[in-house]
Design a protein around this motif. Structure first.
Motif, PDB file in Angstrom:
ATOM      1  N   LEU A  19      -1.014  -0.950   5.556  1.00 58.57           N
ATOM      2  CA  LEU A  19      -0.667  -0.596   4.183  1.00 58.57           C
ATOM      3  C   LEU A  19      -1.866  -0.988   3.315  1.00 58.57           C
ATOM      4  O   LEU A  19      -2.231  -2.160   3.254  1.00 58.57           O
ATOM      5  CB  LEU A  19       0.606  -1.330   3.748  1.00 58.57           C
ATOM      6  N   ASN A  20      -2.480  -0.011   2.664  1.00 59.35           N
ATOM      7  CA  ASN A  20      -3.832  -0.226   2.139  1.00 59.35           C
ATOM      8  C   ASN A  20      -3.939   0.049   0.636  1.00 59.35           C
ATOM      9  O   ASN A  20      -4.658   0.938   0.195  1.00 59.35           O
ATOM     10  CB  ASN A  20      -4.818   0.662   2.925  1.00 59.35           C
ATOM     11  N   ARG A  21      -3.211  -0.756  -0.127  1.00 58.09           N
ATOM     12  CA  ARG A  21      -3.390  -0.775  -1.586  1.00 58.09           C
ATOM     13  C   ARG A  21      -3.498  -2.246  -2.017  1.00 58.09           C
ATOM     14  O   ARG A  21      -2.662  -2.757  -2.774  1.00 58.09           O
ATOM     15  CB  ARG A  21      -2.201  -0.114  -2.301  1.00 58.09           C
ATOM     16  N   PRO A  22      -4.516  -2.939  -1.559  1.00 55.29           N
ATOM     17  CA  PRO A  22      -4.585  -4.383  -1.810  1.00 55.29           C
ATOM     18  C   PRO A  22      -4.616  -4.747  -3.287  1.00 55.29           C
ATOM     19  O   PRO A  22      -4.134  -5.815  -3.671  1.00 55.29           O
ATOM     20  CB  PRO A  22      -5.872  -4.812  -1.097  1.00 55.29           C
ATOM     21  N   ASN A  26      -0.263  -3.885  -2.004  1.00 57.06           N
ATOM     22  CA  ASN A  26       0.258  -2.890  -1.057  1.00 57.06           C
ATOM     23  C   ASN A  26       1.654  -2.394  -1.407  1.00 57.06           C
ATOM     24  O   ASN A  26       2.463  -2.079  -0.525  1.00 57.06           O
ATOM     25  CB  ASN A  26       0.231  -3.451   0.369  1.00 57.06           C
ATOM     26  N   ALA A  27       1.934  -2.311  -2.717  1.00 59.50           N
ATOM     27  CA  ALA A  27       3.217  -1.759  -3.167  1.00 59.50           C
ATOM     28  C   ALA A  27       3.379  -0.352  -2.604  1.00 59.50           C
ATOM     29  O   ALA A  27       2.446   0.453  -2.602  1.00 59.50           O
ATOM     30  CB  ALA A  27       3.269  -1.731  -4.689  1.00 59.50           C
ATOM     31  N   MET A  28       4.581  -0.054  -2.145  1.00 60.34           N
ATOM     32  CA  MET A  28       4.836   1.211  -1.453  1.00 60.34           C
ATOM     33  C   MET A  28       5.204   2.301  -2.459  1.00 60.34           C
ATOM     34  O   MET A  28       6.355   2.449  -2.865  1.00 60.34           O
ATOM     35  CB  MET A  28       5.935   1.017  -0.406  1.00 60.34           C
ATOM     36  N   GLU A  35       2.706   9.097   3.355  1.00 60.41           N
ATOM     37  CA  GLU A  35       1.655   8.884   4.347  1.00 60.41           C
ATOM     38  C   GLU A  35       2.156   8.044   5.522  1.00 60.41           C
ATOM     39  O   GLU A  35       1.731   8.275   6.663  1.00 60.41           O
ATOM     40  CB  GLU A  35       0.442   8.247   3.676  1.00 60.41           C
ATOM     41  N   ILE A  36       3.033   7.095   5.264  1.00 59.88           N
ATOM     42  CA  ILE A  36       3.639   6.340   6.363  1.00 59.88           C
ATOM     43  C   ILE A  36       4.395   7.290   7.292  1.00 59.88           C
ATOM     44  O   ILE A  36       4.263   7.222   8.523  1.00 59.88           O
ATOM     45  CB  ILE A  36       4.578   5.245   5.830  1.00 59.88           C
ATOM     46  N   ASN A  37       5.169   8.189   6.713  1.00 59.02           N
ATOM     47  CA  ASN A  37       5.924   9.134   7.536  1.00 59.02           C
ATOM     48  C   ASN A  37       5.006  10.054   8.320  1.00 59.02           C
ATOM     49  O   ASN A  37       5.274  10.353   9.496  1.00 59.02           O
ATOM     50  CB  ASN A  37       6.882   9.938   6.656  1.00 59.02           C
ATOM     51  N   ALA A  38       3.915  10.499   7.699  1.00 57.68           N
ATOM     52  CA  ALA A  38       2.960  11.348   8.416  1.00 57.68           C
ATOM     53  C   ALA A  38       2.315  10.574   9.565  1.00 57.68           C
ATOM     54  O   ALA A  38       2.124  11.108  10.671  1.00 57.68           O
ATOM     55  CB  ALA A  38       1.892  11.865   7.452  1.00 57.68           C
ATOM     56  N   ALA A  39       1.987   9.303   9.317  1.00 61.16           N
ATOM     57  CA  ALA A  39       1.387   8.478  10.361  1.00 61.16           C
ATOM     58  C   ALA A  39       2.361   8.247  11.511  1.00 61.16           C
ATOM     59  O   ALA A  39       1.981   8.315  12.689  1.00 61.16           O
ATOM     60  CB  ALA A  39       0.932   7.142   9.765  1.00 61.16           C
ATOM     61  N   ALA A  57      -3.217  -4.770   4.040  1.00 57.37           N
ATOM     62  CA  ALA A  57      -4.605  -5.086   3.724  1.00 57.37           C
ATOM     63  C   ALA A  57      -4.665  -6.198   2.686  1.00 57.37           C
ATOM     64  O   ALA A  57      -3.781  -6.330   1.836  1.00 57.37           O
ATOM     65  CB  ALA A  57      -5.316  -3.841   3.186  1.00 57.37           C
ATOM     66  N   GLY A  58      -5.695  -7.033   2.768  1.00 61.07           N
ATOM     67  CA  GLY A  58      -5.884  -8.064   1.762  1.00 61.07           C
ATOM     68  C   GLY A  58      -4.960  -9.243   1.953  1.00 61.07           C
ATOM     69  O   GLY A  58      -4.660  -9.653   3.081  1.00 61.07           O
ATOM     70  N   SER A  59      -4.448  -9.751   0.837  1.00 65.71           N
ATOM     71  CA  SER A  59      -3.712 -11.023   0.849  1.00 65.71           C
ATOM     72  C   SER A  59      -2.207 -10.874   0.990  1.00 65.71           C
ATOM     73  O   SER A  59      -1.491 -11.874   0.962  1.00 65.71           O
ATOM     74  CB  SER A  59      -4.007 -11.793  -0.444  1.00 65.71           C
ATOM     75  N   ALA A  60      -1.705  -9.650   1.130  1.00 66.89           N
ATOM     76  CA  ALA A  60      -0.252  -9.446   1.195  1.00 66.89           C
ATOM     77  C   ALA A  60       0.101  -8.445   2.276  1.00 66.89           C
ATOM     78  O   ALA A  60      -0.704  -7.576   2.636  1.00 66.89           O
ATOM     79  CB  ALA A  60       0.285  -8.954  -0.153  1.00 66.89           C
ATOM     80  N   PHE A  61       1.325  -8.568   2.796  1.00 68.64           N
ATOM     81  CA  PHE A  61       1.900  -7.501   3.602  1.00 68.64           C
ATOM     82  C   PHE A  61       2.280  -6.360   2.658  1.00 68.64           C
ATOM     83  O   PHE A  61       1.710  -5.284   2.707  1.00 68.64           O
ATOM     84  CB  PHE A  61       3.114  -8.024   4.366  1.00 68.64           C
ATOM     85  N   SER A  62       3.214  -6.616   1.749  1.00 70.15           N
ATOM     86  CA  SER A  62       3.552  -5.664   0.685  1.00 70.15           C
ATOM     87  C   SER A  62       4.537  -6.312  -0.275  1.00 70.15           C
ATOM     88  O   SER A  62       5.402  -7.096   0.144  1.00 70.15           O
ATOM     89  CB  SER A  62       4.164  -4.381   1.260  1.00 70.15           C
ATOM     90  N   SER A  63       4.410  -5.962  -1.551  1.00 71.72           N
ATOM     91  CA  SER A  63       5.334  -6.461  -2.572  1.00 71.72           C
ATOM     92  C   SER A  63       6.615  -5.640  -2.643  1.00 71.72           C
ATOM     93  O   SER A  63       7.511  -5.959  -3.422  1.00 71.72           O
ATOM     94  CB  SER A  63       4.650  -6.467  -3.940  1.00 71.72           C
TER      95      SER A  63
END
Length: 279
Positions: A19-22, A26-28, A35-39, A57-63
């Motif tokens: 998940l790559n919005r650091p 990484n908010a979804m 893109e997750i579904n396509a992947a 990515a970065g300091s979080a899994f996701s918020s």
């Protein structure tokens, strides 16, 4: 395929999904969910990939699900919320139903919808500094994917959800069954990859059928029906518009999310129950 909000790579027989919005923890967003579904479609179709790891990515899994999307879209009423929540729910549950083993490697904050995504994975490993939680009720939102009681039981699930606990340590998460294993932060990637390579060595047909049998146990107990019922309740919560959520979003639009979170937290006692309870 190129992606804007995720990264997908093959590490031998292991698919590595990031998940790559650091900059947004990484908010979804709606784009990320697409893109997750396509992947996941791509990994499912590739016979050379036999296990999937998801991390941030970065300091979080996701918020969690992106509140900025809601600020911009301003959905109102059950009709407008139905499609949004269905997409949130179905994306998370794809990890539960995915035909190949799924592993969440949690490297920081893992909250709300992202917490539910980690719960939906077959195995979760966490860095020792990771933090988990379901803070939705603290700002007037409901739970999209009510997996937690199926993982930890009713007493703990009620405590976590009703208090909006959002600082559950990795150590406690392991004790109550949210996490399978906790490792030092620098060891997380190696641990997740080693586990993924281990399960990837199992015959894929055998793995698929065994995962189906394990999941079928929960289906027989009524998990699918219960999750759909909880989603329907959340649809009415969001569609009707809780006053707390309306106020939270007003502050967020006017002053930003940081100010809205401060408004949210100021409503609760200074002595935080979660610090001595689920944290």
């Amino acid at each position: 395929m190129t992606y804007d909000t995720i990264r997908l790579e093959a590490r031998g027989e292991v698919a590595w999904l990031v998940l790559n919005r650091p900059e947004r923890l990484n908010a979804m967003s709606q784009t990320m969910l697409d893109e997750i579904n396509a992947a996941l479609d791509a990994v499912a179709a590739d016979d050379g990939l036999r296990a999937l790891v998801v991390t941030g990515a970065g300091s979080a899994f996701s918020s969690g699900f992106d509140l900025k999307d809601q600020m911009e879209l301003r959905p109102q009423g059950v009709g407008q919320w139905r499609g949004l929540l269905r997409k949130d729910f179905d994306t998370v549950m794809r990890f539960w139903h995915f035909p190949k083993p799924t592993i969440a490697a949690v490297n920081g904050h893992c909250l709300a919808g992202a917490f539910e995504l980690a719960l939906a994975c077959d195995v979760t490993v966490a860095a020792d500094h990771a933090l988990f939680g379901e803070p939705e009720l603290k700002f007037g939102a409901g739970i999209v994917v009510m997996l937690l009681p199926w993982i930890v039981g009713p007493k703990l699930a009620k405590e976590i959800i009703m208090t909006g606990a959002d600082r559950i340590t990795a150590e406690r998460a392991e004790r109550i069954g949210i996490v399978n294993r906790v490792v030092p932060g620098p060891a997380l990637e190696h641990t997740a990859l080693t586990l993924a390579r281990h399960v990837a060595a199992v015959d894929p047909s055998l793995m698929r059928q065994t995962k189906h049998a394990l999941n079928r146990t929960f289906q027989i107990m009524g998990m699918g029906e219960a999750l759909e019922a909880a989603l329907d309740i959340d649809l009415h919560i969001e569609g009707e518009g809780c006053p707390d959520k309306i106020r939270f979003m007003e502050v967020a639009r006017r002053e930003g999310l940081r100010a809205a979170l401060a408004w949210r937290d100021a409503r609760f006692p200074a002595e935080d129950w979660t610090e001595g309870g689920t944290a």
